[in-house]
Design an enzyme around this catalytic site. Structure first.
Site: not given
Length: 363
Positions: A168, A243, A338
């Site tokens: 990520r 998420s 995130e």
């Protein structure tokens, strides 16, 4: 300076982020070409304003007021550049919807993205955090991208190595942060399907549906969509950003400690380290379905933060900080958010403007 498209002042971003947070941009522009993007960036330089690129708004947390130029990147177009017996090279512009690109690739017998079905957002946002799901990451098929420099307005080329992808993560979240706007992405996809079913839940679902029959790419894509819809709320119904935390990576030593205390901990090995399931950690901390005021965790998936109505960016920030603190107290693990937080320039929405005036004054 004359601009070929409209730049709005005091523009509401309420409908431009999937968390549904009230936010106002000092200036806002939607660009549909490289020329329009270059002009918008020139406007920002003239006004000495930071630039916030915006795609689908599915991975951002906005504050009340953004003293910046928010640029909605709406460049469209996708094409097969070449094809041989092994590889199909495709190019997509940054404003294309990611899931629609996945479906288009399957229609064109180009495989490899099926596990990434239904990930929200646009093509331009995909390389920034190296999107991934069910055992596949963008970097697996990535060839290159083109991005415009905020400083010069020139379009530059980045290959896979120069993007320095991680979990990520990419160079655009680190050394090149806030320096570029991505305008296109080129991928090499497979000319024949090579199913990646290593993620247990996906393989199990397909086995129940198909038995011993080999799945098609469409079968895999549909199964991924069904799993995601079961676990994640629809942003059009419940405000969320997917998420909210990354799955933390820990050493073998830390994993041994956690395994002794929590024998049923959910984790999988990557090289010498272990990846922990952030959702499991939050659940074990007693925070699944937790609600504080207007923000909470989703009752079906603790990893997802939801806006129950009327939440602000500060509400989301405070609630996520509480989760980080409690997980750290229980496990000694620090969760990393995130989504990108645009909170530094929070201010008050100008009182001299009525709500009816917002979005209407083009300059």
């Amino acid at each position: 300076m004359t601009f070929p498209h409209k730049i709005y002042d005091n523009y509401s971003l309420l409908q431009k982020n999937t968390l549904g947070l009230p936010s106002t941009a000092r200036y806002y522009a939607e660009v549909g070409s490289v020329t329009e993007l270059r002009c918008a960036l020139a406007f920002a330089r003239e006004k000495h304003l930071p630039v916030i690129p915006l795609g689908g708004g599915s991975n951002v947390v906005f504050g009340e007021f953004l003293d910046a130029l928010v640029v909605h990147v709406n460049l469209k177009g996708k094409a097969v550049l070449s094809r041989d017996r092994d590889c199909v090279r495709v190019r997509a512009e940054a404003g294309e919807n990611w899931h629609e690109l996945v479906l288009w690739s399957l229609e064109n017998k180009a495989y490899g993205l099926e596990n990434l079905s239904l990930i929200p957002g646009t093509v331009g946002a995909a390389p920034i955090q190296n999107i991934g799901a069910y055992g596949v990451e963008l970097k697996d098929s990535f060839v290159s991208l083109e991005a415009m420099s905020l400083e010069s307005g020139l379009v530059e080329y980045f290959d896979r190595q120069s993007c320095d992808f991680g979990y990520r993560d990419s160079v655009f979240k680190r050394e090149k942060r806030d320096q570029y706007v991505i305008v296109s992405v080129t991928l090499d996809l497979d000319a024949t399907l090579k199913p990646n079913l290593g993620y247990g839940q996906l393989g199990d679902l397909l086995a129940r549906r198909l038995g011993n029959q080999a799945p098609s790419a469409v079968d895999i894509s549909q199964a991924v969509c069904d799993i995601r819809r079961e676990k994640l709320p629809d942003p059009s119904e419940v405000g969320n950003a997917g998420s909210f935390f990354k799955n933390p990576e820990v050493s073998q030593l830390t994993m041994d400690r956690l395994k002794q205390e929590y024998p049923n901990i959910v984790a999988y090995q990557i090289g010498r380290n272990w990846k922990l399931a952030a959702g499991w950690l939050i659940d074990q901390a007693g925070l699944k379905g937790e609600r504080k005021g207007r923000v909470g965790t989703y009752q079906k998936q603790a990893l997802v933060l939801v806006n129950h109505g009327g939440a602000t960016g500060q509400d989301v920030l405070s609630f996520s900080s509480m989760i980080q603190r409690k997980v750290n107290e229980m496990f000694g693990i620090r969760l990393e958010r995130e989504p990108r937080l645009y909170m530094d320039d929070i201010g008050k929405i100008p009182r001299h403007r009525s709500r009816d005036q917002d979005n209407q004054d083009a300059i």
